[in-house]
Design an enzyme around this catalytic site. Structure first.
Site, short mmCIF file in Angstrom:
data_model
loop_
_atom_site.label_atom_id
_atom_site.label_comp_id
_atom_site.label_asym_id
_atom_site.label_seq_id
_atom_site.Cartn_x
_atom_site.Cartn_y
_atom_site.Cartn_z
N CYS A 245 3.25 -2.76 -52.70
CA CYS A 245 3.98 -4.02 -52.55
C CYS A 245 5.24 -4.04 -53.41
O CYS A 245 6.31 -4.44 -52.96
CB CYS A 245 3.06 -5.21 -52.86
SG CYS A 245 1.82 -5.49 -51.57
N GLN B 40 -2.16 -5.98 -58.09
CA GLN B 40 -1.29 -5.02 -58.79
C GLN B 40 -0.86 -3.88 -57.87
O GLN B 40 -0.75 -2.73 -58.30
CB GLN B 40 -2.03 -4.45 -60.02
CG GLN B 40 -2.05 -5.39 -61.22
CD GLN B 40 -0.66 -5.61 -61.80
OE1 GLN B 40 0.24 -4.78 -61.67
NE2 GLN B 40 -0.48 -6.75 -62.46
N SER B 41 -0.60 -4.19 -56.62
CA SER B 41 -0.23 -3.17 -55.63
C SER B 41 1.11 -2.50 -55.96
O SER B 41 2.14 -3.17 -56.09
CB SER B 41 -0.14 -3.82 -54.26
OG SER B 41 0.48 -2.96 -53.34
N ASN B 42 1.07 -1.16 -56.07
CA ASN B 42 2.32 -0.40 -56.24
C ASN B 42 3.10 -0.37 -54.93
O ASN B 42 4.32 -0.35 -54.92
CB ASN B 42 2.01 1.03 -56.65
CG ASN B 42 1.20 1.09 -57.92
OD1 ASN B 42 1.66 0.64 -58.96
ND2 ASN B 42 -0.02 1.61 -57.84
#
Ligand code: PLP
Length: 322
Positions: free
Chosen positions: A78, A74-76
């Site tokens: 990325c 859930q990387s912001n």
């Protein structure tokens, strides 16, 4: 500053607002403001947008065609990299930790809509898979540009030295900035900016996933290299970096009651959405420190909102736990 500021590829709506939080301030007895970097404007915003303005400008100057980076599922970071690539007419490959989930939600949904190619590290080490992915893209002639974890190179962090200057322009004298700190680039940039522009308040990083000693080292080294990049070589020592690792709980991305309460408090009292992984933890830390007197009543505090709200939807079940 003696060096020219690095070139920007415009992605962010700047300056972001600085807003008071009157109801929360009155109840806590400490004056709190919020710097709205959740409103940087690129595909639901967040702190990585500022870093990406400098990184994308560098990628274009080098003739790269594909942005490649790495992060949590859930990387912001990325998600914002995928959006930056779209805006720059580039391709994007994201190396994400773990395996493709059964239901696509939050940032993973947005990564897909933004046209990024997702590579899941599965059982492999995500940094090893990142290196393999870069090598493969190079071999295929896709001209990859490496964006490190969190966008936290000296160049990425330099954007937060400039953000500190932007903050000073608001003219609201703050005794302390509080922010979520993880790969350390945001805090390092702010610390470098404090040296460059003469800000004397405290810059308190609430660690999201690392022990304090390790994060202090990372931030100090990155801040020194960032200041050098900006033409002002100063040696910044780990001892002058303010990090609190008292809120790690069960680790990265695992919510506990402190975070649930902080997220609900900001939402219900101020209409302000925090995120489950970073700003929820940082706000929980700030509220606890105010309660315990480790942030003094007479301080004026600025909570630096670093974004991340799209992940709320992916964490619905744990947000609603009692
Ligand atoms: C990446 C991120 C942070 C941490 O910033 P670093 O520069 O990696 O320390 C904080 N908040 C949110 C919402 C983020 O996505």
């Amino acid at each position: 500053m003696t060096a020219a500021f690095p070139a920007r590829f415009p992605l962010a709506a700047l300056p972001t607002p600085l807003e008071p939080l009157p109801r929360l301030s009155e109840r806590l007895g400490t004056e709190i403001w919020v710097k709205r970097d959740d409103l940087t404007g690129l595909a639901l915003g967040g702190n990585k947008t500022r870093k990406l303005e400098l990184l994308v400008a560098d990628a274009r100057a080098q003739g790269a065609r594909t942005l490649v980076t790495v992060g949590a599922a859930q990387s912001n970071h990325c998600r914002q990299t995928a959006a930056a690539a779209a805006r720059a007419g580039m391709e994007c490959i994201l190396v994400l930790a773990g395996s493709s989930p059964a239901s696509v939600n939050g940032n993973i949904l947005l990564d897909t809509l933004l046209g990024a190619e997702l590579v899941w590290s599965r059982e492999g080490d995500r940094m090893a898979v990142f290196e393999e992915t870069l090598a493969r893209a190079e071999h295929q002639g896709r001209r990859p540009y490496r964006i490190p974890y969190g966008g936290s190179s000296p160049l990425g962090a330099a954007a937060y030295a400039q953000a500190l200057a932007e903050f000073l322009q608001h003219g609201v004298a703050a005794d302390r900035l509080v922010l979520a700190s993880s790969s350390g680039g945001t805090q390092a940039g702010l610390v470098a900016g404090a040296h460059l522009y003469g800000y004397r308040g405290r810059i308190t990083g609430i660690s999201v996933d690392q022990p304090a000693d390790a994060l202090r080292e990372t931030v100090a080294e990155l801040a020194s290299r960032t200041a050098a990049l900006l033409g002002e070589p100063v040696a910044i020592h780990p001892g002058e970096i303010d990090v609190d690792d008292g809120f790690l709980g069960e680790g990265y991305g695992v919510l506990n009651d402190l975070e649930r309460v902080a997220i609900r408090t900001f939402a219900a009292e101020e209409g302000l959405l925090l995120d489950p992984v970073y700003t929820g933890r940082a706000a929980a830390g700030m509220l606890a420190r105010i309660r315990e007197g480790r942030i003094a009543r007479d301080e004026r505090v600025v909570f630096w909102h670093t974004g991340g709200t799209p992940a709320l939807f992916a964490y619905a079940a744990s947000l609603l736990e009692q």
